[in-house]
Design a protein around this motif. Structure first.
Motif, PDB file in Angstrom:
ATOM      1  N   GLY A 181       1.038  -1.157  -0.001  1.00 59.06           N
ATOM      2  CA  GLY A 181      -0.100   0.109   0.006  1.00 59.06           C
ATOM      3  C   GLY A 181       0.905   1.283   0.222  1.00 59.06           C
ATOM      4  N   ASN A 182       0.509   2.005   0.925  1.00 56.88           N
ATOM      5  CA  ASN A 182       0.992   3.365   0.923  1.00 56.88           C
ATOM      6  C   ASN A 182       2.571   3.364   1.441  1.00 56.88           C
ATOM      7  N   GLN A 183       3.210   2.238   1.917  1.00 56.72           N
ATOM      8  CA  GLN A 183       4.346   2.217   2.300  1.00 56.72           C
ATOM      9  C   GLN A 183       5.287   1.986   0.926  1.00 56.72           C
ATOM     10  N   ARG A 184       4.887   1.797  -0.321  1.00 59.32           N
ATOM     11  CA  ARG A 184       5.547   1.773  -1.475  1.00 59.32           C
ATOM     12  C   ARG A 184       5.509   3.136  -1.981  1.00 59.32           C
ATOM     13  N   ASN A 185       4.921   4.255  -1.298  1.00 61.30           N
ATOM     14  CA  ASN A 185       4.886   5.167  -1.954  1.00 61.30           C
ATOM     15  C   ASN A 185       5.875   6.409  -1.158  1.00 61.30           C
ATOM     16  N   SER A 186       6.931   6.949  -2.012  1.00 58.08           N
ATOM     17  CA  SER A 186       8.052   7.832  -1.317  1.00 58.08           C
ATOM     18  C   SER A 186       7.603   9.152  -0.675  1.00 58.08           C
ATOM     19  N   VAL A 187       6.366   9.716  -1.063  1.00 54.94           N
ATOM     20  CA  VAL A 187       5.793  10.972  -0.660  1.00 54.94           C
ATOM     21  C   VAL A 187       5.218  10.437   1.000  1.00 54.94           C
ATOM     22  N   TRP A 188       4.654   9.549   0.892  1.00 55.69           N
ATOM     23  CA  TRP A 188       3.917   8.891   2.174  1.00 55.69           C
ATOM     24  C   TRP A 188       5.329   8.671   3.169  1.00 55.69           C
ATOM     25  N   ARG A 189       6.312   7.804   2.591  1.00 55.33           N
ATOM     26  CA  ARG A 189       7.249   7.415   3.485  1.00 55.33           C
ATOM     27  C   ARG A 189       8.193   8.443   3.948  1.00 55.33           C
ATOM     28  N   HIS A 190       8.221   9.711   3.308  1.00 58.79           N
ATOM     29  CA  HIS A 190       8.775  10.943   3.643  1.00 58.79           C
ATOM     30  C   HIS A 190       8.224  11.772   4.825  1.00 58.79           C
ATOM     31  N   PHE A 191       6.829  11.709   4.579  1.00 62.69           N
ATOM     32  CA  PHE A 191       6.063  12.789   5.365  1.00 62.69           C
ATOM     33  C   PHE A 191       5.494  11.923   6.639  1.00 62.69           C
ATOM     34  N   VAL A 192       4.970  10.756   6.321  1.00 63.49           N
ATOM     35  CA  VAL A 192       4.174  10.302   7.316  1.00 63.49           C
ATOM     36  C   VAL A 192       5.077   8.849   7.926  1.00 63.49           C
ATOM     37  N   GLY A 193       5.635   8.132   6.939  1.00 60.49           N
ATOM     38  CA  GLY A 193       6.344   6.803   7.319  1.00 60.49           C
ATOM     39  C   GLY A 193       7.785   6.882   8.018  1.00 60.49           C
ATOM     40  N   PRO A 194       8.463   5.875   7.906  1.00 57.37           N
ATOM     41  CA  PRO A 194       9.852   5.890   8.310  1.00 57.37           C
ATOM     42  C   PRO A 194      10.749   6.576   7.540  1.00 57.37           C
ATOM     43  N   GLY A 195      10.555   7.249   6.615  1.00 60.62           N
ATOM     44  CA  GLY A 195      11.550   8.059   5.733  1.00 60.62           C
ATOM     45  C   GLY A 195      12.273   7.033   5.126  1.00 60.62           C
ATOM     46  N   SER A 196      13.767   7.354   4.585  1.00 56.69           N
ATOM     47  CA  SER A 196      14.618   6.712   3.800  1.00 56.69           C
ATOM     48  C   SER A 196      15.862   6.741   4.026  1.00 56.69           C
ATOM     49  N   ARG A 197      16.780   6.158   3.589  1.00 59.73           N
ATOM     50  CA  ARG A 197      18.410   6.342   4.097  1.00 59.73           C
ATOM     51  C   ARG A 197      18.899   7.443   3.586  1.00 59.73           C
ATOM     52  N   ALA A 198      18.180   7.914   2.809  1.00 60.59           N
ATOM     53  CA  ALA A 198      18.934   9.404   1.966  1.00 60.59           C
ATOM     54  C   ALA A 198      18.899  10.512   3.023  1.00 60.59           C
ATOM     55  N   ARG A 199      19.989  11.067   3.165  1.00 62.31           N
ATOM     56  CA  ARG A 199      20.342  12.315   4.077  1.00 62.31           C
ATOM     57  C   ARG A 199      19.857  13.497   3.411  1.00 62.31           C
ATOM     58  N   HIS A 200      19.134  14.530   3.861  1.00 55.38           N
ATOM     59  CA  HIS A 200      18.806  15.735   3.241  1.00 55.38           C
ATOM     60  C   HIS A 200      19.187  16.852   4.160  1.00 55.38           C
ATOM     61  N   PRO A 201      20.370  17.571   4.071  1.00 55.23           N
ATOM     62  CA  PRO A 201      20.731  18.715   4.813  1.00 55.23           C
ATOM     63  C   PRO A 201      19.736  19.794   5.187  1.00 55.23           C
ATOM     64  N   PRO A 202      19.560  20.378   6.032  1.00 59.27           N
ATOM     65  CA  PRO A 202      18.350  21.311   6.245  1.00 59.27           C
ATOM     66  C   PRO A 202      18.108  22.406   5.064  1.00 59.27           C
ATOM     67  N   GLU A 203      19.393  22.746   4.498  1.00 59.55           N
ATOM     68  CA  GLU A 203      19.456  23.953   3.540  1.00 59.55           C
ATOM     69  C   GLU A 203      18.937  23.330   2.207  1.00 59.55           C
ATOM     70  N   SER A 204      18.580  21.857   1.777  1.00 55.75           N
ATOM     71  CA  SER A 204      17.985  21.267   0.666  1.00 55.75           C
ATOM     72  C   SER A 204      16.746  20.599   1.023  1.00 55.75           C
ATOM     73  N   LEU A 205      16.357  20.444   2.544  1.00 50.74           N
ATOM     74  CA  LEU A 205      15.104  19.867   2.821  1.00 50.74           C
ATOM     75  C   LEU A 205      13.994  20.430   2.308  1.00 50.74           C
TER      76      LEU A 205
END
Length: 279
Positions: A146-170
């Motif tokens: 389901g939504n676990q496969r959606n990157s937008v959901w994983r970023h805003f609601v789920g566990p995120g990803s292993r990619a690191r986003h510095p504050p200036e680019s987040l």
């Protein structure tokens, strides 16, 4: 009986696909030229037991997501895919829904990109396909549903990803995600699954709701990303997103600059796959 006919069709098409055609090694003695159930399950991201029950007519009403995954794994043409949906008593996806069809020719191209982490997403950033190198780098997605496969959901609601986003680019990254989703809802206003995704994001993420309501704009561009891998440490890689003309799909590819420590770590991950590393 639709359930029995669905299973017969899956078995018939499984026998038709050779391991080589599916991008798998053909080693060992084989009783038939086609895929084994274990191989089909691996390619489709579902359990072997479920494939067995489907083929034997003991599992009814497979979801649209499962049927789509089986159609991709079996290299079905568009007409065959539509037939499989009808056998599952589901309406074949129409032009009003976000496309999720990967053509056999595109699949063959992806099969040749084994040395780099590659993933295919639909226009709403739902993961459709990931190769072994991508799973090793970003985590095995085979159990995501389901939504676990959606990157937008994983970023805003789920566990995120292993990619690191510095504050200036987040903020720019988040704005691009939301802008992409807003654009997709404009192209596919009647896609109920897409409507439900946006509603859940707005209900469960204040940050998403803020960006959505503000009309945030942005676009995804090629970038260097740092991936925090739990076993081999951080890797700084180039991330390119290719848009496939006429299909509304995104192909994401990670590569490393040759001769660097990042390239060595990526090669190690590619060799080891998702197996547990012993220190």
């Amino acid at each position: 009986m639709a359930t029995a006919e669905f299973g017969k069709a899956v078995r018939r098409w499984r026998d038709r696909v050779s391991p080589e055609a599916a991008g798998l090694p053909a080693g060992g003695q084989r009783r038939a030229a086609g895929l084994r159930r274990e191989e089909l399950a691996l390619l489709a991201g579902i359990s072997v037991d479920y494939v067995t029950r489907l083929e034997q007519g003991r599992a009814s009403h497979p979801s649209a997501q499962v049927v789509e995954a089986l159609a991709r794994a079996l290299r079905l043409s568009q007409s065959e895919r539509a037939h499989l949906f009808r056998l599952a008593e589901l309406a074949p996806p129409g032009p009003e829904t976000v496309p999720a069809y990967i053509t056999p020719s595109m699949q063959r191209l992806l099969d040749r990109l084994t040395g780099s982490p590659v993933a295919v997403y639909d226009a709403s950033w739902t993961l459709l396909l990931a190769n072994a190198a991508y799973a090793a780098l970003m985590g095995d997605p085979s159990g995501w549903r389901g939504n676990q496969r959606n990157s937008v959901w994983r970023h805003f609601v789920g566990p995120g990803s292993r990619a690191r986003h510095p504050p200036e680019s987040l903020r720019a990254f988040e704005a691009a995600l939301v802008a992409d989703l807003r654009s997709v809802t404009g192209r596919y206003p009647d896609d109920r699954r897409l409507q439900q995704l946006v509603a859940e994001l707005r209900a469960n993420s204040d940050r998403f709701a803020e960006l959505w309501d503000s009309g945030a704009v942005g676009r995804h561009e090629a970038a260097r990303k740092t991936i925090d891998h739990p076993r081999v440490g951080p890797l700084t890689l180039d991330c390119d997103v290719l848009n496939v003309a006429g299909s509304d799909l995104h192909i994401m590819i990670y590569t490393a600059e040759p001769g660097t420590e990042d390239a060595e770590r990526l090669e190690l991950l590619t060799v080891l796959g998702t197996q547990t590393l012993v220190g």
